[in-house]
Design a protein around this motif. Sequence first.
Motif, PDB file in Angstrom:
ATOM      1  N   MET A   1      41.092  43.104 -22.172  1.00 24.49           N
ATOM      2  CA  MET A   1      41.166  42.045 -23.180  1.00 24.49           C
ATOM      3  C   MET A   1      40.402  40.810 -22.703  1.00 24.49           C
ATOM      4  O   MET A   1      40.624  40.304 -21.605  1.00 24.49           O
ATOM      5  CB  MET A   1      42.632  41.658 -23.439  1.00 24.49           C
ATOM      6  N   THR A   2      39.448  40.338 -23.515  1.00 20.61           N
ATOM      7  CA  THR A   2      38.696  39.138 -23.176  1.00 20.61           C
ATOM      8  C   THR A   2      39.589  37.919 -23.353  1.00 20.61           C
ATOM      9  O   THR A   2      40.200  37.739 -24.407  1.00 20.61           O
ATOM     10  CB  THR A   2      37.459  38.991 -24.078  1.00 20.61           C
ATOM     11  N   PRO A   3      39.685  37.058 -22.331  1.00 26.05           N
ATOM     12  CA  PRO A   3      40.577  35.903 -22.458  1.00 26.05           C
ATOM     13  C   PRO A   3      40.070  34.883 -23.463  1.00 26.05           C
ATOM     14  O   PRO A   3      38.861  34.725 -23.653  1.00 26.05           O
ATOM     15  CB  PRO A   3      40.593  35.313 -21.039  1.00 26.05           C
ATOM     16  N   GLN A   4      41.001  34.214 -24.106  1.00 31.03           N
ATOM     17  CA  GLN A   4      40.655  33.114 -25.008  1.00 31.03           C
ATOM     18  C   GLN A   4      40.313  31.857 -24.209  1.00 31.03           C
ATOM     19  O   GLN A   4      39.471  31.065 -24.614  1.00 31.03           O
ATOM     20  CB  GLN A   4      41.835  32.822 -25.938  1.00 31.03           C
ATOM     21  N   TYR A   5      40.965  31.700 -23.050  1.00 30.38           N
ATOM     22  CA  TYR A   5      40.829  30.482 -22.261  1.00 30.38           C
ATOM     23  C   TYR A   5      40.520  30.812 -20.801  1.00 30.38           C
ATOM     24  O   TYR A   5      41.005  31.806 -20.265  1.00 30.38           O
ATOM     25  CB  TYR A   5      42.121  29.662 -22.293  1.00 30.38           C
ATOM     26  N   SER A   6      39.735  29.928 -20.167  1.00 26.13           N
ATOM     27  CA  SER A   6      39.524  29.977 -18.718  1.00 26.13           C
ATOM     28  C   SER A   6      39.825  28.594 -18.146  1.00 26.13           C
ATOM     29  O   SER A   6      39.337  27.590 -18.674  1.00 26.13           O
ATOM     30  CB  SER A   6      38.086  30.365 -18.375  1.00 26.13           C
ATOM     31  N   ILE A   7      40.620  28.547 -17.089  1.00 28.77           N
ATOM     32  CA  ILE A   7      40.885  27.293 -16.378  1.00 28.77           C
ATOM     33  C   ILE A   7      40.191  27.380 -15.022  1.00 28.77           C
ATOM     34  O   ILE A   7      40.407  28.330 -14.265  1.00 28.77           O
ATOM     35  CB  ILE A   7      42.392  27.048 -16.179  1.00 28.77           C
ATOM     36  N   ILE A   8      39.350  26.385 -14.719  1.00 28.14           N
ATOM     37  CA  ILE A   8      38.576  26.356 -13.474  1.00 28.14           C
ATOM     38  C   ILE A   8      39.130  25.256 -12.574  1.00 28.14           C
ATOM     39  O   ILE A   8      39.254  24.105 -12.986  1.00 28.14           O
ATOM     40  CB  ILE A   8      37.086  26.117 -13.770  1.00 28.14           C
ATOM     41  N   ILE A   9      39.452  25.632 -11.323  1.00 33.68           N
ATOM     42  CA  ILE A   9      40.090  24.699 -10.382  1.00 33.68           C
ATOM     43  C   ILE A   9      39.353  24.708  -9.044  1.00 33.68           C
ATOM     44  O   ILE A   9      39.433  25.692  -8.299  1.00 33.68           O
ATOM     45  CB  ILE A   9      41.567  25.070 -10.141  1.00 33.68           C
ATOM     46  N   PRO A  10      38.616  23.644  -8.709  1.00 36.56           N
ATOM     47  CA  PRO A  10      38.033  23.557  -7.365  1.00 36.56           C
ATOM     48  C   PRO A  10      39.105  23.148  -6.355  1.00 36.56           C
ATOM     49  O   PRO A  10      40.047  22.415  -6.692  1.00 36.56           O
ATOM     50  CB  PRO A  10      36.968  22.469  -7.517  1.00 36.56           C
ATOM     51  N   HIS A  11      38.958  23.607  -5.118  1.00 32.53           N
ATOM     52  CA  HIS A  11      39.976  23.303  -4.109  1.00 32.53           C
ATOM     53  C   HIS A  11      39.324  23.066  -2.746  1.00 32.53           C
ATOM     54  O   HIS A  11      38.348  23.727  -2.388  1.00 32.53           O
ATOM     55  CB  HIS A  11      40.977  24.463  -3.972  1.00 32.53           C
ATOM     56  N   HIS A  12      39.903  22.116  -2.000  1.00 33.59           N
ATOM     57  CA  HIS A  12      39.465  21.890  -0.625  1.00 33.59           C
ATOM     58  C   HIS A  12      40.607  21.282   0.195  1.00 33.59           C
ATOM     59  O   HIS A  12      41.035  20.148  -0.056  1.00 33.59           O
ATOM     60  CB  HIS A  12      38.253  20.954  -0.583  1.00 33.59           C
ATOM     61  N   ASN A  13      41.146  22.058   1.089  1.00 36.65           N
ATOM     62  CA  ASN A  13      42.079  21.582   2.129  1.00 36.65           C
ATOM     63  C   ASN A  13      43.426  21.053   1.646  1.00 36.65           C
ATOM     64  O   ASN A  13      44.097  20.325   2.385  1.00 36.65           O
ATOM     65  CB  ASN A  13      41.410  20.494   2.989  1.00 36.65           C
TER      66      ASN A  13
END
Length: 312
Positions: A1-13
Amino acid sequence: MTPQYSIIIPHHNIPDLLQRCLSSIPQRNDLQVIVIDDKSDELYIPLLNQIEKEYSWIKFIYSKAGKGAGHARNIGLEYAEGDYILFADADDYFTYCIGEVLDDYKGNQSDIIFFNAVSLDTNTYTASNRSVHLNEMIKEYNKNPNKAITHLKYTFGEPWCKMVSHQLIKENNISFSETIIHNDTKFSYLVGYYSQNIIIDNRAIYCVTDRKGSVSKKTSLDRLLIRTAIFSEANHFFKSHNINIFDERCLRPLISLLIKNDIVHTKQCIQIMKQNGMTNLSILFHCLCFPFYIIARSRIILKKSLLKHIYA
């Protein structure tokens, strides 16, 4: 199933805060979550691996580039599959209504949806002031929709509290700058420029936290020069596209350096502005107008100052 939404989260330390952020996101079949670790120190990797196991439905990408949040978000965009893209910072988190919002906008065809936010100290959970500028724009929408939308499109540079059409991003080849600060500014005003169908939702779906040691708290000479370049480029874009906005943030480093009598780096700021289409006369004019720009922003500045004093 193709998602309706994508949440992008950068992370460092900050894996402990990342875990708090992830715990605020509901697990859903229509939602893809992508965490891009931007070369965290080795001592944090075991905890990150543990979090990855705990949230097995979330995609973790480990970048060795160490180029900052802008680069990490661009990597996230490469992997995103959702019709809408949302962004979060790892030290922030979503509010309880995020699930309801995702339900409400299924199948929506808008280019961008703006939401409200709250702001709290990351440790004490007392009120902070980092969302005041957004709160004022959302409040303005009820009085003067056109003015509010213009400012949301072109001067609200943060990527959070926006639900952006993935198709719009791809069709216009929009990406994040890879500077150490303000890497989201150009992305935001380009998304705003190409957006035609816009919705303003009063719900606060996001908590932006106030944290000592965050990137936004650091100051240095290179950051001052980058700020000059980013906002001078923005003003050049606005002028060349007949957008009636001048972002006074391009002047702040110059004014600060003048006060410190740092003539060498003041000249560097002026040169950067001239490279982005300003003349000596226009720079002088806007510097003379600078107090009036500050007065125009006085309501927001005053509210921020009062909140900082009350909750210090």
